[in-house]
Structure formats: C-alpha cells, structure tokens
Design a protein around this motif. Structure first.
Motif, PDB file in Angstrom:
ATOM      1  N   ASN A   1       5.812 -14.584  91.309  1.00 23.80           N
ATOM      2  CA  ASN A   1       5.607 -15.956  91.102  1.00 23.80           C
ATOM      3  C   ASN A   1       7.123 -16.568  90.949  1.00 23.80           C
ATOM      4  OD1 ASN A   1       2.951 -15.671  91.289  1.00 23.80           O
ATOM      5  ND2 ASN A   1       2.763 -15.828  89.259  1.00 23.80           N
ATOM      6  N   ALA A   2       7.905 -15.989  90.268  1.00 25.27           N
ATOM      7  CA  ALA A   2       9.291 -16.324  90.151  1.00 25.27           C
ATOM      8  C   ALA A   2       9.935 -16.509  91.542  1.00 25.27           C
ATOM      9  CB  ALA A   2      10.132 -15.440  89.075  1.00 25.27           C
ATOM     10  N   VAL A   3       9.802 -15.412  92.118  1.00 30.62           N
ATOM     11  CA  VAL A   3      10.414 -15.667  93.599  1.00 30.62           C
ATOM     12  C   VAL A   3       9.912 -16.767  94.508  1.00 30.62           C
ATOM     13  CG1 VAL A   3      10.836 -14.334  95.824  1.00 30.62           C
ATOM     14  CG2 VAL A   3      11.131 -13.038  93.752  1.00 30.62           C
ATOM     15  N   LEU A   4       8.428 -16.848  94.313  1.00 27.91           N
ATOM     16  CA  LEU A   4       7.803 -17.998  95.110  1.00 27.91           C
ATOM     17  C   LEU A   4       8.359 -19.379  94.623  1.00 27.91           C
ATOM     18  CD1 LEU A   4       4.189 -16.824  94.943  1.00 27.91           C
ATOM     19  CD2 LEU A   4       5.765 -16.963  96.982  1.00 27.91           C
TER      20      LEU A   4
ATOM     21  N   ALA B   1      16.024 -29.425  93.720  1.00 25.26           N
ATOM     22  CA  ALA B   1      15.936 -28.160  93.996  1.00 25.26           C
ATOM     23  C   ALA B   1      16.419 -27.355  92.404  1.00 25.26           C
ATOM     24  CB  ALA B   1      17.058 -27.681  94.845  1.00 25.26           C
ATOM     25  N   ALA B   2      17.539 -28.029  91.577  1.00 24.36           N
ATOM     26  CA  ALA B   2      17.690 -27.477  90.553  1.00 24.36           C
ATOM     27  C   ALA B   2      16.799 -27.492  89.483  1.00 24.36           C
ATOM     28  CB  ALA B   2      19.380 -28.304  89.810  1.00 24.36           C
ATOM     29  N   MET B   3      16.234 -28.459  89.286  1.00 25.69           N
ATOM     30  CA  MET B   3      15.191 -28.653  88.655  1.00 25.69           C
ATOM     31  C   MET B   3      13.893 -27.619  88.766  1.00 25.69           C
ATOM     32  SD  MET B   3      15.518 -30.913  86.279  1.00 25.69           S
ATOM     33  CE  MET B   3      13.749 -30.711  85.655  1.00 25.69           C
ATOM     34  N   GLN B   4      13.808 -27.023  89.857  1.00 27.64           N
ATOM     35  CA  GLN B   4      13.028 -25.836  90.031  1.00 27.64           C
ATOM     36  C   GLN B   4      13.238 -24.617  89.318  1.00 27.64           C
ATOM     37  OE1 GLN B   4      10.103 -27.337  91.954  1.00 27.64           O
ATOM     38  NE2 GLN B   4       9.867 -25.218  92.063  1.00 27.64           N
ATOM     39  N   LEU B   5      14.543 -24.618  88.748  1.00 32.23           N
ATOM     40  CA  LEU B   5      14.852 -23.637  87.872  1.00 32.23           C
ATOM     41  C   LEU B   5      14.273 -23.692  86.592  1.00 32.23           C
ATOM     42  CD1 LEU B   5      18.929 -23.719  88.636  1.00 32.23           C
ATOM     43  CD2 LEU B   5      17.283 -21.807  89.273  1.00 32.23           C
ATOM     44  N   VAL B   6      13.825 -24.688  86.069  1.00 38.67           N
ATOM     45  CA  VAL B   6      13.114 -25.093  84.927  1.00 38.67           C
ATOM     46  C   VAL B   6      11.703 -24.114  84.849  1.00 38.67           C
ATOM     47  CG1 VAL B   6      11.808 -26.589  83.426  1.00 38.67           C
ATOM     48  CG2 VAL B   6      14.049 -27.275  84.330  1.00 38.67           C
ATOM     49  N   VAL B   7      11.116 -23.982  86.272  1.00 36.39           N
ATOM     50  CA  VAL B   7       9.990 -23.128  86.382  1.00 36.39           C
ATOM     51  C   VAL B   7      10.256 -21.551  86.508  1.00 36.39           C
ATOM     52  CG1 VAL B   7       8.034 -22.690  87.751  1.00 36.39           C
ATOM     53  CG2 VAL B   7       8.660 -24.870  87.551  1.00 36.39           C
TER      54      VAL B   7
ATOM     55  N   LEU C   1       1.401 -20.556  94.804  1.00 37.95           N
ATOM     56  CA  LEU C   1       2.182 -21.317  95.535  1.00 37.95           C
ATOM     57  C   LEU C   1       2.056 -23.003  95.356  1.00 37.95           C
ATOM     58  CD1 LEU C   1       4.265 -21.018  97.975  1.00 37.95           C
ATOM     59  CD2 LEU C   1       2.635 -21.166  99.561  1.00 37.95           C
ATOM     60  N   TYR C   2       0.868 -23.264  95.484  1.00 42.96           N
ATOM     61  CA  TYR C   2       0.364 -24.853  95.401  1.00 42.96           C
ATOM     62  C   TYR C   2       0.910 -25.277  93.795  1.00 42.96           C
ATOM     63  CZ  TYR C   2      -1.996 -25.198  99.740  1.00 42.96           C
ATOM     64  OH  TYR C   2      -2.169 -25.388 101.099  1.00 42.96           O
ATOM     65  N   ILE C   3       0.684 -24.274  92.801  1.00 42.00           N
ATOM     66  CA  ILE C   3       0.991 -24.894  91.475  1.00 42.00           C
ATOM     67  C   ILE C   3       2.425 -24.931  91.303  1.00 42.00           C
ATOM     68  CG2 ILE C   3       0.624 -23.909  89.214  1.00 42.00           C
ATOM     69  CD1 ILE C   3      -1.792 -22.616  89.860  1.00 42.00           C
ATOM     70  N   ALA C   4       3.078 -23.896  91.749  1.00 32.75           N
ATOM     71  CA  ALA C   4       4.622 -24.087  91.810  1.00 32.75           C
ATOM     72  C   ALA C   4       5.169 -25.268  92.513  1.00 32.75           C
ATOM     73  CB  ALA C   4       5.302 -22.828  92.130  1.00 32.75           C
ATOM     74  N   ALA C   5       4.506 -25.652  93.750  1.00 33.53           N
ATOM     75  CA  ALA C   5       5.006 -26.578  94.386  1.00 33.53           C
ATOM     76  C   ALA C   5       4.502 -28.022  93.957  1.00 33.53           C
ATOM     77  CB  ALA C   5       4.808 -26.429  95.878  1.00 33.53           C
ATOM     78  N   ALA C   6       3.648 -28.105  93.061  1.00 38.08           N
ATOM     79  CA  ALA C   6       2.875 -29.306  92.472  1.00 38.08           C
ATOM     80  C   ALA C   6       3.895 -30.527  92.470  1.00 38.08           C
ATOM     81  CB  ALA C   6       2.381 -28.916  91.183  1.00 38.08           C
ATOM     82  N   PRO C   7       5.187 -30.610  91.934  1.00 35.61           N
ATOM     83  CA  PRO C   7       6.067 -31.706  91.869  1.00 35.61           C
ATOM     84  C   PRO C   7       6.315 -32.298  93.305  1.00 35.61           C
ATOM     85  CG  PRO C   7       6.774 -30.095  90.213  1.00 35.61           C
ATOM     86  CD  PRO C   7       5.670 -29.443  91.172  1.00 35.61           C
ATOM     87  N   ILE C   8       6.471 -31.342  94.174  1.00 36.21           N
ATOM     88  CA  ILE C   8       7.005 -31.664  95.684  1.00 36.21           C
ATOM     89  C   ILE C   8       5.452 -31.993  96.339  1.00 36.21           C
ATOM     90  CG2 ILE C   8       8.067 -31.138  97.989  1.00 36.21           C
ATOM     91  CD1 ILE C   8       9.609 -28.875  96.160  1.00 36.21           C
TER      92      ILE C   8
END
Length: 407
Positions: free
Chosen positions: A354-357, A43-49, A229-236
């Motif tokens: 996108n940032a909120v997503l 979850a913290a690594m999502q801050l990089v995005v 949404l899929y792009i931002a969620a790619a690592p998960i």
C-alpha cells in the motif's frame, strides 16, 4: 460470553481497526490547505499518506509478536496512548517535515490496535463463529473510510486543518481508556511466548519463510490493493478527476463503503453454508467484474459524471468485503501457535504494498480515470492468480506447523 458483552467487544474491536481509515482518510479534505500553508505540491502531500503507511508496515512486524509474549491488552492500550500523543504533535506541526515525523510515530503506534484486535477475534472464537464475528467487525470497521473524510470536511468548516489531528488525539485517548476498562485479555499466560528480542525476531523470520504463508499473504495484499488504489488516490480522484471540492469526498466514500459493508454482511450470512475458499473466489470474481465494468465506463463518454464514476470502485469494495474476512482468518490459522506474529507479517506485506501504491503508483495511475481503473484491474487479477497458486500448493503438500519456542 453474554450477548451484551459480545456486542460491546465486537464494537470495541471494530473501533480499534478504525485507526487505519481515520488516520489516512480524515486528513484528505485538508490536503489543499496543508499544501498551501507548507508551500508544497500535491505530489509532496502524498508523503503524508506514504510516511504513515511505511512506518505502520515496519512496526507491524512487532505488534503481533509482542502481544504473543505479554498479552493483547497491554499492546493495544500502549499503542492507542502513543497514537494520541503523536496526533497532538501533528496538530502542532509548523512544517511538512515536522508533520511527517509525527505521522511516522502515528503509523508506528496505530497498528497495535488494528493488528492485535484481529487476533483477539480468533483467540475467542473458532470456525464459522469466528468468520461471522470477523465479518461483523469488518462491517462496522468499513464505516471508517466513509465517516473519516466527511468528518474531516466538517472539521474544516469549523476551524483550520490542525483541528483534524486534535480529533484524532481525542479518538486515540478514548480508545486507550475503553480497552483498559472494558476489554478482557484473550491470550492466557500459559500460552504466551518468551519476551526476548531474539525469540520475537526468530518467530517473525520463521513465519516469513513459510512458502504457503508467503503466497497467501501476497494474494490478500494484491486482492485488497485493487480497492486501496482508489482510497490512496482519493484526493486526486475526487478533486482533480471529478472536479469536486473538499466537502464532496462522501460521493466516493459512501457508496464504496456501502459496497464493503454489504460484502461483509454477505460473508456473515454465508459463513455456515459455503467453504471459505469458495467465498474468497466468489468475492474476487465479483471484484474483477466490477473493475472491468469500471474500466469500460472510464473510457466511455461521461466518465467523470456520477454515478458512473463510482460504479467500479463500489463493486470492487463489495467483492473485497466478501473475501477479506476469510483471508484474515486463513492467515491466522496458517500459524495457530503464533497468531499475533502471523497477523503482523501479513499486515506488513499488505501495508508495504500500500505504501508503494500511495507514493509510486498513484501519481502515475491517477492521471486519468481510465488508467486508474486499468491499474486496479491488474492488481486484482494478480491477487486471484496468487490465491489459486496457493490453493494448488495446499492440495499438494500438508500444512506446516510452528511450535512456540521454549525459553
């Protein structure tokens, strides 16, 4: 413009647009290694995005207006140079906090190329020719999300994760030199607005207050959000939900980008035959059909197996590829005397969403394939609803115009 010069300009404009996908997608395969080194959670690594996207969105309000005042070329060259320096800072970061500082600087500078290059297309061409060129730029640009994570995975095989940001630094420096030497200035001096803070802020406020522009910007943002949404969620999506590894991001990005390229190609082929609004509607209908199909597959047996897991995102990308070039031109033409400002404000709206997503929606929606697919469908439905609200308003009222301010 001669064919050789046109081809070179098209490729360079597409590469300027790749700052976004390269910045977001190339580090994805390194998230696990970065999180382990910095001792932080997924979850913290999502801050990089989200840190990159939020700063990109904030600064995007100014790249376009500044280019309206000083020209397109100086803004793009400066942005690419600062981006290269910020990437070096990311490579040398020794903590997540320090990495986020330089990611913010990356975001603030990357928009100079991504936003202003779109305006150059409309400066140089009109009508169906502009739409065709925008589609070709989109086809080349769409390769970025496929190339970036694969390249990130390959770089991890060669060395540690900072090598990814050294690559981004070289990319930024190369683009800065190429624009300086090869790209012509498309915004003549006699059409430029005054370079005053008050004037720039006033133009941003004037464009932002246009009701029809607001609705059209929101329609574009939510229409693209179904894919993002899929792009931002790619690592998960790739690692946690599909059970793949750092070198396996291609199984998601290659078909999705293939759909985007095919959609942009379809748009270019149909530009002279159909009205732009019809192409937007057709593209959104294709995307929604893909989202519904993806949701049905996600709740069925074998949801996490290939190729079924990527059918929905690929179809969504195909529909988005058809509609997005027309959206971008429609937003620029909505404010013909301040196209840079129009590009900035519409990009700000999209990136803020996108940032909120990335920071709020993805951690909740990406807990299962079914929830991810349902959220994407909801975003697409909202986008097409807003577009038809815009169409109804366009028929009812004449288009407003903004004249450039006189110093």
């Amino acid at each position: 413009m001669r064919p050789a010069s046109l081809a070179l300009t098209t490729v360079l404009l597409a590469l300027l647009g790749m700052f976004g996908p390269f910045s977001i997608d190339t580090p994805f395969p390194a998230f696990a290694a970065m999180g382990e080194q910095f001792r932080v959670s997924d979850a913290a690594m999502q801050l990089v995005v989200s840190a990159y996207l939020a700063s990109f969105a904030a600064m995007s309000l100014f790249h376009g207006p500044i280019s309206d005042a000083v020209g397109r070329k100086p803004v793009m060259v400066t942005g690419a140079a600062v981006y290269a320096l910020a990437s070096i800072g990311c490579a040398l970061a020794t903590s997540l906090e320090l990495l986020l500082v330089f990611r913010v600087l990356q975001g603030m500078s990357a928009g100079a190329g991504t936003i202003v290059s779109r305006t150059v297309v409309r400066d140089l061409f009109e009508g169906a020719r502009a739409q065709q060129l925008m589609s070709v730029v989109a086809m080349i640009f769409a390769l970025g999300p496929a190339i970036a994570p694969i390249m990130g995975g390959w770089l991890l095989l060669v060395g540690p994760w900072p090598l990814i940001f050294w690559f981004l630094a070289i990319f930024g420096a190369t683009i800065a030199i190429a624009v300086l030497v090869l790209l012509p200035e498309s915004h003549p001096r006699e059409e430029r607005s005054p370079l005053h803070v008050r004037s720039i802020l006033g133009n941003v406020a004037d464009v932002s207050r246009l009701r029809r522009f607001q609705v059209l910007s929101a329609a574009q943002a939510f229409s693209f959000a179904g894919q993002f949404l899929y792009i931002a969620a790619a690592p998960i999506f790739v690692v946690s939900l599909l059970g793949k590894g750092p070198q396996d991001f291609w199984i998601f990005f290659v078909p999705m980008v293939g759909g985007m390229v095919l959609g942009s190609f379809t748009n270019a082929r149909l530009a002279n035959r159909f009205d732009g609004h019809l192409l937007i509607t057709a593209g959104q209908c294709v995307a929604i059909t893909g989202a519904v199909t993806g949701m049905v597959l996600a709740f069925g047996p074998g949801a996490a197996t290939l190729p079924w897991a990527v059918v929905g995102p690929t179809a969504i990308a195909f529909g988005t590829g058809i509609s997005l070039p027309v959206y971008q031109l429609a937003l620029l033409d909505a404010v013909p005397h301040a196209r840079g400002t129009a590009a900035s404000v519409s990009t700000f709206a999209m990136l803020l969403l996108n940032a909120v997503l990335a920071s709020v929606v993805v951690p909740v929606a990406a807990t299962s394939l079914g929830r991810l697919a349902a959220t994407s469908l909801g975003l697409l439905l909202l986008g097409i609803t807003l577009f038809h609200v815009h169409r109804v308003g366009a028929r009812a009222t004449p288009a407003p115009s903004l004249q450039p301010e006189v110093p």
